[in-house]
Design a protein around this motif. Structure first.
Motif, PDB file in Angstrom:
ATOM      1  N   ILE A   1      -3.759   0.517  11.353  1.00 33.97           N
ATOM      2  CA  ILE A   1      -2.410   0.032  11.017  1.00 33.97           C
ATOM      3  C   ILE A   1      -2.198  -1.371  11.576  1.00 33.97           C
ATOM      4  O   ILE A   1      -1.575  -2.230  10.926  1.00 33.97           O
ATOM      5  CB  ILE A   1      -1.337   1.005  11.542  1.00 33.97           C
ATOM      6  CG1 ILE A   1      -1.488   2.384  10.879  1.00 33.97           C
ATOM      7  CG2 ILE A   1       0.060   0.449  11.278  1.00 33.97           C
ATOM      8  CD1 ILE A   1      -1.500   2.354   9.367  1.00 33.97           C
ATOM      9  N   ALA A   2      -2.738  -1.641  12.760  1.00 35.64           N
ATOM     10  CA  ALA A   2      -2.618  -2.985  13.340  1.00 35.64           C
ATOM     11  C   ALA A   2      -3.314  -4.016  12.454  1.00 35.64           C
ATOM     12  O   ALA A   2      -2.819  -5.134  12.266  1.00 35.64           O
ATOM     13  CB  ALA A   2      -3.208  -2.995  14.752  1.00 35.64           C
TER      14      ALA A   2
ATOM     15  N   MET B   1       0.840  -1.187   0.000  1.00 38.13           N
ATOM     16  CA  MET B   1       0.000   0.000   0.000  1.00 38.13           C
ATOM     17  C   MET B   1       0.880   1.244   0.000  1.00 38.13           C
ATOM     18  O   MET B   1       1.846   1.326   0.762  1.00 38.13           O
ATOM     19  CB  MET B   1      -0.911   0.019   1.237  1.00 38.13           C
ATOM     20  CG  MET B   1      -1.896   1.198   1.285  1.00 38.13           C
ATOM     21  SD  MET B   1      -2.813   1.278   2.849  1.00 38.13           S
ATOM     22  CE  MET B   1      -3.713  -0.270   2.836  1.00 38.13           C
ATOM     23  N   LEU B   2       0.550   2.203  -0.864  1.00 34.23           N
ATOM     24  CA  LEU B   2       1.259   3.480  -0.922  1.00 34.23           C
ATOM     25  C   LEU B   2       0.280   4.588  -0.569  1.00 34.23           C
ATOM     26  O   LEU B   2      -0.715   4.804  -1.274  1.00 34.23           O
ATOM     27  CB  LEU B   2       1.830   3.708  -2.323  1.00 34.23           C
ATOM     28  CG  LEU B   2       2.461   5.080  -2.593  1.00 34.23           C
ATOM     29  CD1 LEU B   2       3.678   5.303  -1.685  1.00 34.23           C
ATOM     30  CD2 LEU B   2       2.860   5.224  -4.060  1.00 34.23           C
ATOM     31  N   VAL B   3       0.533   5.294   0.543  1.00 35.05           N
ATOM     32  CA  VAL B   3      -0.344   6.365   1.013  1.00 35.05           C
ATOM     33  C   VAL B   3       0.321   7.706   0.725  1.00 35.05           C
ATOM     34  O   VAL B   3       1.453   7.951   1.156  1.00 35.05           O
ATOM     35  CB  VAL B   3      -0.635   6.227   2.523  1.00 35.05           C
ATOM     36  CG1 VAL B   3      -1.561   7.334   2.995  1.00 35.05           C
ATOM     37  CG2 VAL B   3      -1.228   4.855   2.832  1.00 35.05           C
TER      38      VAL B   3
ATOM     39  N   PHE C   1       9.385   5.613   4.297  1.00 39.27           N
ATOM     40  CA  PHE C   1       8.839   6.966   4.472  1.00 39.27           C
ATOM     41  C   PHE C   1       9.530   7.949   3.530  1.00 39.27           C
ATOM     42  O   PHE C   1      10.746   7.935   3.378  1.00 39.27           O
ATOM     43  CB  PHE C   1       9.017   7.436   5.919  1.00 39.27           C
ATOM     44  CG  PHE C   1       8.732   8.908   6.107  1.00 39.27           C
ATOM     45  CD1 PHE C   1       7.420   9.378   6.078  1.00 39.27           C
ATOM     46  CD2 PHE C   1       9.763   9.808   6.290  1.00 39.27           C
ATOM     47  CE1 PHE C   1       7.160  10.731   6.237  1.00 39.27           C
ATOM     48  CE2 PHE C   1       9.509  11.167   6.448  1.00 39.27           C
ATOM     49  CZ  PHE C   1       8.198  11.624   6.423  1.00 39.27           C
ATOM     50  N   PHE C   2       8.715   8.813   2.893  1.00 39.09           N
ATOM     51  CA  PHE C   2       9.228   9.865   2.015  1.00 39.09           C
ATOM     52  C   PHE C   2       8.511  11.177   2.360  1.00 39.09           C
ATOM     53  O   PHE C   2       7.360  11.160   2.817  1.00 39.09           O
ATOM     54  CB  PHE C   2       8.938   9.560   0.537  1.00 39.09           C
ATOM     55  CG  PHE C   2       9.611   8.325   0.012  1.00 39.09           C
ATOM     56  CD1 PHE C   2      10.789   8.404  -0.709  1.00 39.09           C
ATOM     57  CD2 PHE C   2       9.051   7.069   0.225  1.00 39.09           C
ATOM     58  CE1 PHE C   2      11.406   7.265  -1.206  1.00 39.09           C
ATOM     59  CE2 PHE C   2       9.651   5.924  -0.264  1.00 39.09           C
ATOM     60  CZ  PHE C   2      10.834   6.027  -0.974  1.00 39.09           C
TER      61      PHE C   2
ATOM     62  N   ILE D   1       4.985   8.740   9.339  1.00 38.75           N
ATOM     63  CA  ILE D   1       5.978   7.759   9.782  1.00 38.75           C
ATOM     64  C   ILE D   1       5.294   6.605  10.510  1.00 38.75           C
ATOM     65  O   ILE D   1       5.647   5.434  10.348  1.00 38.75           O
ATOM     66  CB  ILE D   1       7.035   8.428  10.689  1.00 38.75           C
ATOM     67  CG1 ILE D   1       7.963   9.326   9.849  1.00 38.75           C
ATOM     68  CG2 ILE D   1       7.852   7.377  11.435  1.00 38.75           C
ATOM     69  CD1 ILE D   1       8.962  10.113  10.662  1.00 38.75           C
ATOM     70  N   SER D   2       4.246   6.914  11.284  1.00 40.25           N
ATOM     71  CA  SER D   2       3.527   5.856  12.008  1.00 40.25           C
ATOM     72  C   SER D   2       2.773   4.938  11.053  1.00 40.25           C
ATOM     73  O   SER D   2       2.553   3.763  11.353  1.00 40.25           O
ATOM     74  CB  SER D   2       2.551   6.473  13.017  1.00 40.25           C
ATOM     75  OG  SER D   2       1.420   7.049  12.353  1.00 40.25           O
ATOM     76  N   ILE D   3       2.355   5.469   9.898  1.00 36.57           N
ATOM     77  CA  ILE D   3       1.661   4.656   8.895  1.00 36.57           C
ATOM     78  C   ILE D   3       2.631   3.713   8.190  1.00 36.57           C
ATOM     79  O   ILE D   3       2.301   2.572   7.881  1.00 36.57           O
ATOM     80  CB  ILE D   3       0.962   5.572   7.866  1.00 36.57           C
ATOM     81  CG1 ILE D   3      -0.202   6.321   8.530  1.00 36.57           C
ATOM     82  CG2 ILE D   3       0.485   4.788   6.648  1.00 36.57           C
ATOM     83  CD1 ILE D   3      -0.815   7.402   7.657  1.00 36.57           C
TER      84      ILE D   3
END
Length: 621
Positions: free
Chosen positions: A248-249, A230-232, A293-294, A282-284
């Motif tokens: 997220i869990a 998955m890309l958010v 992360f970007f 970052i948490s995702i």
């Protein structure tokens, strides 16, 4: 580059000269190839068309610029091997330059292809892109450009990558499902038509949960056993952020790998702190965070990271040490050098392990790919990035009762090194090392062992350092001669220098004309070193050494006669190119001399340059 490599060859049809042409096919498709040329000179050379039949199944191959024919060695059991070390295959948006070799029969038919660096491509995955389409994302065409650039590098098909897109703001919509598009072109056409959803809220948790529960469902095309990614992509903190830990869990339980992209444009335009947004994205993102992360300063530069994101998503499995990703065999360039020993086929792989290099050892029933530390001789080498180019050249030597293996790494410690080792089962056991003396000399870039007296025991090892800088401040080159003792320890005998023994050659190099800016002057003596069968019928085998840059790049070859168990320090003959330095340059780039090609009972020598090759026969005076 016709003439870059040469080998004398014989089969049922007659005697041939095989000539490598690594840039054959330019400018359209520089795949390279090998030509078979009748030794009698009566017929034209014929291209064998090796790239057409040299192939690896189930990968997307990139054969352009594969440099087939830059390595060419004769198989003592019949046939020959030709390699293209720049052969690559595509995995997602990435090209991996693993190298490939073609095992060719005596009848010029490809028996099989060898590419030990090729790995299973991980492009078979289901990717769902979750796009923030809320009002604050501006301008939307920058998001579209990013999306198009990202999808362009993917191999979208029912058997490879499937892509679905979910857009969210205050609400969530499925733009298209994983099984909607079966080609990259179809997905691109649909992506170009996606319009901004808009909305005054950013329901990121809702968007992610919808993607997890619905977009990754079998009804929408998700495949069992296929990796889920998955890309958010979002530009703001979520209004339903309190739901994110549970969402997220759930993604973790479903095995969904997540990448997060934070667009900071809205925050930067309003001079708002970006800390909370960054922490949320970052948490995702999955662990390790630095890989998943970007962030970009605004929408306009979003497209600039599309390629980097594609590389991360489709990257082959790599080792991670101290938080840095390093290559193993993905860029190995296997076949940069090759050698048939009695027991093993040796393939130099200079690009392995971040260009530290390695030597792949192959038998009919076994392939040994030594690890990054297998050739280290000092404990402090373990974590030192050497970029030594181990495997630049490989050979073997016969000693009493066994065989030993030799590999050069010309960039080791900047001065170069040669490693001598034996095989204990499948393990590397280093016997000795030889070190260069001058920075940048490329000591160990060419290796040749010679059985001088013909007793099937190797007597000497010759090590080329073609960029050795002489007193004239030119790359004269130098060749080191080592004796091979019965206990397999190499003791230094002497060295040969192009101009040391013939002073009349010095003025030629002192007036060397540079034909192009930064083009080196000098001879590069030792670029090619060949053991040639007894030329003068004195009972001892001989040596030919190429100096392809001598004489303003026309080139020359030096013949050294054998004596006892070594070679004489003075050369017996200098063979100049005789050309104009334009049609054929770098005479002495390649040499081979083991066969009688013209039937006069004497060994003949084949010498290649760039643009052609010549046959020489010896005349006894």
């Amino acid at each position: 580059m016709f003439g870059y490599t040469v080998q004398q060859f014989e089969n049922e049809e007659g005697k041939w000269v095989l000539i490598g042409s690594p840039l054959e096919g330019q400018p359209a498709r520089k795949t390279g190839d090998v030509y078979k040329c009748p030794a009698n000179g009566q017929s034209k050379c014929i291209k064998i068309n090796l790239p057409k039949y040299t192939t690896i199944a189930n990968v997307t191959e990139v054969k352009d610029n594969m440099t087939m024919g830059s390595t060419l060695v004769i198989n003592p059991n019949g046939g020959f091997m030709a390699c293209g070390p720049l052969y690559a295959y595509r995995c997602g948006s990435l090209h991996y330059t693993t190298g490939i070799c073609s095992n060719v029969s005596s009848k010029f038919q490809v028996l099989n292809s060898i590419a030990p660096g090729v790995q299973e491509c991980t492009t078979q995955l289901d990717l769902v892109i979750v796009l923030d389409g809320s009002n604050s994302v501006f301008p939307w065409h920058s998001v579209s450009t990013f999306l198009i650039k990202l999808l362009s590098g993917m191999d979208i098909s029912p058997t490879q990558t499937q892509v679905g897109i979910v857009q969210y703001g205050a609400n969530v919509t499925h733009e298209f499902n994983l099984n909607t598009h079966s080609t990259t072109k179809s997905a691109l056409d649909a992506a170009k038509k996606i319009t901004q959803l808009k909305g005054d809220q950013t329901q990121t948790a809702h968007g992610i949960e919808t993607a997890r529960a619905e977009a990754f469902s079998e009804e929408r095309g998700a495949r069992k056993g296929v990796k889920k990614v998955m890309l958010v992509v979002t530009d703001g903190e979520s209004h339903d952020g309190y739901k994110l830990p549970d969402v997220i869990a759930n993604c973790e339980k479903d095995g969904i790998e997540r990448y997060g992209v934070a667009i900071l444009g809205y925050y930067n335009r309003g001079n708002i702190s970006t800390e909370k947004l960054i922490n949320e994205i970052i948490s995702i993102a999955s662990d390790p965070k630095e890989k998943h992360f970007f962030n970009v300063s605004d929408e306009f530069v979003l497209s600039t990271i599309a390629e980097s994101i594609g590389e991360r998503i489709f990257a082959l499995e790599a080792t991670t040490e101290q938080q840095t990703v390093s290559f193993e065999m993905e860029m190995s360039q296997s076949g940069f050098s090759a050698h048939y020993s009695k027991d093993w086929v040796m393939l130099g792989a200079v690009g392995a392990y971040d260009w530290n290099g390695t030597v792949v050892m192959m038998k009919s029933d076994d392939v040994v790919t030594p690890g990054n530390n297998s050739f280290h001789t000092r404990t402090e080498d373990k974590n030192e990035p050497l970029a030594a180019y181990l495997g630049y050249t490989v050979t073997s030597a016969s000693v009493k009762g066994r065989e030993i293996y030799i590999a050069g790494q010309p960039r080791y410690n900047h001065t170069g090194q040669v490693i001598i080792y034996k095989m204990q089962g499948r393990d590397i056991n280093i016997i000795d090392t030889l070190n260069g003396e001058q920075i940048g000399s490329y000591f160990g870039s060419i290796l040749t062992t010679v059985d001088i007296d013909g007793d099937a025991i190797s007597d000497i090892l010759l090590v080329g350092a073609p960029m050795f800088m002489g007193a004239e401040k030119q790359e004269q080159g130098k060749v080191y001669v080592y004796s091979i003792q019965e206990v397999s320890i190499f003791s230094y005998l002497c060295d040969l220098e192009t101009f040391k023994h013939e002073m009349s050659l010095e003025p030629m190099n002192q007036t060397c004309k540079q034909e192009a800016e930064n083009e080196p002057c000098g001879a590069r003596f030792g670029t090619a070193i060949a053991a040639v069968t007894d030329l003068n019928l004195d009972g001892y085998n001989d040596v030919a050494i190429g100096a392809p840059l001598e004489g303003d790049h026309r080139g020359a070859v030096y013949i050294y006669h054998g004596s006892g168990k070594t070679i004489r320090s003075d050369y017996a003959q200098r063979i100049p190119s005789g050309g104009d330095g334009k049609t054929v340059k770098f005479f002495g780039q390649s040499i081979d001399g083991k066969m009688d090609l013209n039937g006069d009972g004497l060994t003949d020598v084949t010498i290649g340059g760039l643009g052609g090759a010549s046959l020489f026969w010896y005349v006894l005076m």
